[in-house]
Design a protein around this motif. Structure first.
Motif, PDB file in Angstrom:
ATOM      1  N   GLU A   1       0.832  -1.208   0.000  1.00  0.00           N
ATOM      2  CA  GLU A   1       0.000   0.000   0.000  1.00  0.00           C
ATOM      3  C   GLU A   1       0.866   1.259   0.000  1.00  0.00           C
ATOM      4  O   GLU A   1       0.565   2.243  -0.694  1.00  0.00           O
ATOM      5  CB  GLU A   1      -0.923   0.000   1.215  1.00  0.00           C
ATOM      6  CG  GLU A   1      -1.866   1.199   1.259  1.00  0.00           C
ATOM      7  CD  GLU A   1      -2.780   1.173   2.471  1.00  0.00           C
ATOM      8  OE1 GLU A   1      -3.521   2.158   2.670  1.00  0.00           O
ATOM      9  OE2 GLU A   1      -2.751   0.168   3.223  1.00  0.00           O
ATOM     10  N   ALA A   2       1.970   1.221   0.768  1.00  0.00           N
ATOM     11  CA  ALA A   2       2.866   2.377   0.820  1.00  0.00           C
ATOM     12  C   ALA A   2       3.488   2.648  -0.549  1.00  0.00           C
ATOM     13  O   ALA A   2       3.642   3.808  -0.955  1.00  0.00           O
ATOM     14  CB  ALA A   2       3.950   2.148   1.864  1.00  0.00           C
ATOM     15  N   CYS A   3       3.829   1.591  -1.276  1.00  0.00           N
ATOM     16  CA  CYS A   3       4.406   1.759  -2.614  1.00  0.00           C
ATOM     17  C   CYS A   3       3.396   2.400  -3.563  1.00  0.00           C
ATOM     18  O   CYS A   3       3.746   3.267  -4.377  1.00  0.00           O
ATOM     19  CB  CYS A   3       4.862   0.411  -3.159  1.00  0.00           C
ATOM     20  SG  CYS A   3       6.296  -0.286  -2.313  1.00  0.00           S
ATOM     21  N   ALA A   4       2.138   1.967  -3.454  1.00  0.00           N
ATOM     22  CA  ALA A   4       1.096   2.528  -4.314  1.00  0.00           C
ATOM     23  C   ALA A   4       0.883   4.012  -4.011  1.00  0.00           C
ATOM     24  O   ALA A   4       0.713   4.835  -4.922  1.00  0.00           O
ATOM     25  CB  ALA A   4      -0.204   1.747  -4.127  1.00  0.00           C
TER      26      ALA A   4
ATOM     27  N   LYS B   1       3.768   6.102  -5.471  1.00  0.00           N
ATOM     28  CA  LYS B   1       3.694   6.296  -6.922  1.00  0.00           C
ATOM     29  C   LYS B   1       2.737   7.425  -7.282  1.00  0.00           C
ATOM     30  O   LYS B   1       2.929   8.122  -8.278  1.00  0.00           O
ATOM     31  CB  LYS B   1       3.255   4.992  -7.591  1.00  0.00           C
ATOM     32  CG  LYS B   1       4.319   3.905  -7.591  1.00  0.00           C
ATOM     33  CD  LYS B   1       3.814   2.646  -8.279  1.00  0.00           C
ATOM     34  CE  LYS B   1       4.884   1.565  -8.278  1.00  0.00           C
ATOM     35  NZ  LYS B   1       4.398   0.310  -8.926  1.00  0.00           N
ATOM     36  N   THR B   2       1.702   7.595  -6.478  1.00  0.00           N
ATOM     37  CA  THR B   2       0.724   8.661  -6.745  1.00  0.00           C
ATOM     38  C   THR B   2       1.021   9.924  -5.937  1.00  0.00           C
ATOM     39  O   THR B   2       0.202  10.845  -5.897  1.00  0.00           O
ATOM     40  CB  THR B   2      -0.695   8.162  -6.409  1.00  0.00           C
ATOM     41  OG1 THR B   2      -0.733   7.739  -5.031  1.00  0.00           O
ATOM     42  CG2 THR B   2      -1.076   6.996  -7.306  1.00  0.00           C
ATOM     43  N   LYS B   3       2.189   9.938  -5.284  1.00  0.00           N
ATOM     44  CA  LYS B   3       2.632  11.084  -4.483  1.00  0.00           C
ATOM     45  C   LYS B   3       1.655  11.430  -3.366  1.00  0.00           C
ATOM     46  O   LYS B   3       1.455  12.592  -3.026  1.00  0.00           O
ATOM     47  CB  LYS B   3       2.862  12.303  -5.382  1.00  0.00           C
ATOM     48  CG  LYS B   3       3.950  12.090  -6.425  1.00  0.00           C
ATOM     49  CD  LYS B   3       4.189  13.337  -7.253  1.00  0.00           C
ATOM     50  CE  LYS B   3       5.304  13.096  -8.276  1.00  0.00           C
ATOM     51  NZ  LYS B   3       5.564  14.312  -9.095  1.00  0.00           N
ATOM     52  N   LYS B   4       1.031  10.397  -2.802  1.00  0.00           N
ATOM     53  CA  LYS B   4       0.097  10.591  -1.696  1.00  0.00           C
ATOM     54  C   LYS B   4       0.639  10.044  -0.381  1.00  0.00           C
ATOM     55  O   LYS B   4      -0.059  10.048   0.627  1.00  0.00           O
ATOM     56  CB  LYS B   4      -1.236   9.911  -2.016  1.00  0.00           C
ATOM     57  CG  LYS B   4      -1.965  10.514  -3.210  1.00  0.00           C
ATOM     58  CD  LYS B   4      -3.279   9.790  -3.470  1.00  0.00           C
ATOM     59  CE  LYS B   4      -4.005  10.393  -4.668  1.00  0.00           C
ATOM     60  NZ  LYS B   4      -5.291   9.678  -4.940  1.00  0.00           N
ATOM     61  N   LEU B   5       1.879   9.576  -0.400  1.00  0.00           N
ATOM     62  CA  LEU B   5       2.465   9.007   0.810  1.00  0.00           C
ATOM     63  C   LEU B   5       2.886  10.130   1.752  1.00  0.00           C
ATOM     64  O   LEU B   5       3.669  11.005   1.371  1.00  0.00           O
ATOM     65  CB  LEU B   5       3.677   8.140   0.458  1.00  0.00           C
ATOM     66  CG  LEU B   5       4.367   7.438   1.631  1.00  0.00           C
ATOM     67  CD1 LEU B   5       3.437   6.391   2.235  1.00  0.00           C
ATOM     68  CD2 LEU B   5       5.671   6.782   1.175  1.00  0.00           C
ATOM     69  N   PRO B   6       2.368  10.132   2.984  1.00  0.00           N
ATOM     70  CA  PRO B   6       2.754  11.182   3.942  1.00  0.00           C
ATOM     71  C   PRO B   6       4.253  11.152   4.213  1.00  0.00           C
ATOM     72  O   PRO B   6       4.855  10.086   4.331  1.00  0.00           O
ATOM     73  CB  PRO B   6       1.951  10.823   5.198  1.00  0.00           C
ATOM     74  CG  PRO B   6       0.838   9.950   4.718  1.00  0.00           C
ATOM     75  CD  PRO B   6       1.382   9.199   3.544  1.00  0.00           C
ATOM     76  N   ILE B   7       4.858  12.309   4.299  1.00  0.00           N
ATOM     77  CA  ILE B   7       6.289  12.419   4.568  1.00  0.00           C
ATOM     78  C   ILE B   7       6.492  12.830   6.014  1.00  0.00           C
ATOM     79  O   ILE B   7       5.949  13.845   6.469  1.00  0.00           O
ATOM     80  CB  ILE B   7       6.950  13.441   3.627  1.00  0.00           C
ATOM     81  CG1 ILE B   7       6.766  13.006   2.169  1.00  0.00           C
ATOM     82  CG2 ILE B   7       8.439  13.588   3.954  1.00  0.00           C
ATOM     83  CD1 ILE B   7       7.324  14.000   1.172  1.00  0.00           C
ATOM     84  N   SER B   8       7.265  12.018   6.734  1.00  0.00           N
ATOM     85  CA  SER B   8       7.511  12.313   8.139  1.00  0.00           C
ATOM     86  C   SER B   8       8.416  13.530   8.268  1.00  0.00           C
ATOM     87  O   SER B   8       9.370  13.708   7.507  1.00  0.00           O
ATOM     88  CB  SER B   8       8.158  11.099   8.823  1.00  0.00           C
ATOM     89  OG  SER B   8       8.502  11.408  10.149  1.00  0.00           O
ATOM     90  N   SER B   9       8.110  14.363   9.233  1.00  0.00           N
ATOM     91  CA  SER B   9       8.904  15.579   9.452  1.00  0.00           C
ATOM     92  C   SER B   9      10.101  15.338  10.349  1.00  0.00           C
ATOM     93  O   SER B   9      10.945  16.204  10.522  1.00  0.00           O
ATOM     94  CB  SER B   9       8.024  16.670  10.081  1.00  0.00           C
ATOM     95  OG  SER B   9       7.467  16.208  11.311  1.00  0.00           O
ATOM     96  N   SER B  10      10.186  14.150  10.964  1.00  0.00           N
ATOM     97  CA  SER B  10      11.293  13.857  11.880  1.00  0.00           C
ATOM     98  C   SER B  10      12.541  13.473  11.116  1.00  0.00           C
ATOM     99  O   SER B  10      12.492  13.077   9.977  1.00  0.00           O
ATOM    100  CB  SER B  10      10.900  12.718  12.819  1.00  0.00           C
ATOM    101  OG  SER B  10      10.561  11.558  12.087  1.00  0.00           O
TER     102      SER B  10
END
Length: 210
Positions: free
Chosen positions: A195-198, A201-210
């Protein structure tokens, strides 16, 4: 692994006695004798860590575990081929295999990337040494000793062969698909990170600020 016609599959750890016994059972005849094999192939490899010394050690133990099985199922003058990691201590593994095979070489096929330490050790003409009795519980490296000749004690170069047709595909290159796509025999697995890979690919994966 997907089922294959005429192939018996065993899921297990070849370093464990239970797995070895299950393999040997497949070779037993009705009178409990072992139906010997002409060729044993080991393509196993550990989950690499990136630490070459550790990876080489674990891979070497897999090769020796496969050899332990060979000692029970391989026929006289039989052959053994195994994947190895060709690193600085390969000469030790080479010497151990030379105890049981007349001809041992390291081969690097063209299909194997140049950047990879992966190679294959090809062992031919199997013979059990005199007075040596294979034992599943006690691998040969701990129970069998013999006096090395002066030539064996001296330094030597492990035979190495780069093989494969120059007309074949180069594993370090990519090629356009020139034929009709064929579905794989076994579909890809569904890992936990699918799911994270999908999302990535759609640039919807949250990016951690840490």
């Amino acid at each position: 692994m997907a089922p294959l016609p005429g192939v018996e599959q065993i899921k297990g750890d070849i370093t464990k006695r239970s797995t070895i016994e299950e393999i040997l059972d497949r070779f037993k005849t009705s009178d409990e004798k072992i139906n010997k094999a002409d060729l044993v192939i080991c393509d196993g490899a550990p989950d690499v860590t990136g630490l070459h010394d550790i990876d080489e050690f674990v891979q070497g133990n897999l090769v020796l575990a496969a050899l332990n099985i060979c000692l029970h199922v391989l026929c006289e003058n039989g052959n053994f081929v195994s994947k190895i990691f060709r690193t600085k201590n390969i000469d030790l593994l080479y010497q151990q295999l030379k105890l049981f095979f007349d001809d041992v070489v390291i081969a690097k096929p063209r299909s194997s990337r140049n950047s990879s330490v992966e190679s294959f050790i090809v062992c031919r003409q199997f013979h059990l040494p005199d007075n040596f009795i294979p034992n599943i519980d006690e691998p040969f490296i701990y129970t069998y000793e013999r006096t090395l000749t002066n030539q064996e004690k001296s330094s030597f170069v492990v035979p190495f062969i780069a093989c494969g047709s120059l007309d074949g595909f180069d594993s370090d290159k990519t090629y356009p698909l020139e034929q009709e796509y064929i579905e794989p025999i076994q579909p890809p697995i569904h890992p936990a990170y699918e799911e994270a890979c999908a999302l990535k690919k759609t640039k919807k994966l949250p990016i951690s600020s840490s």
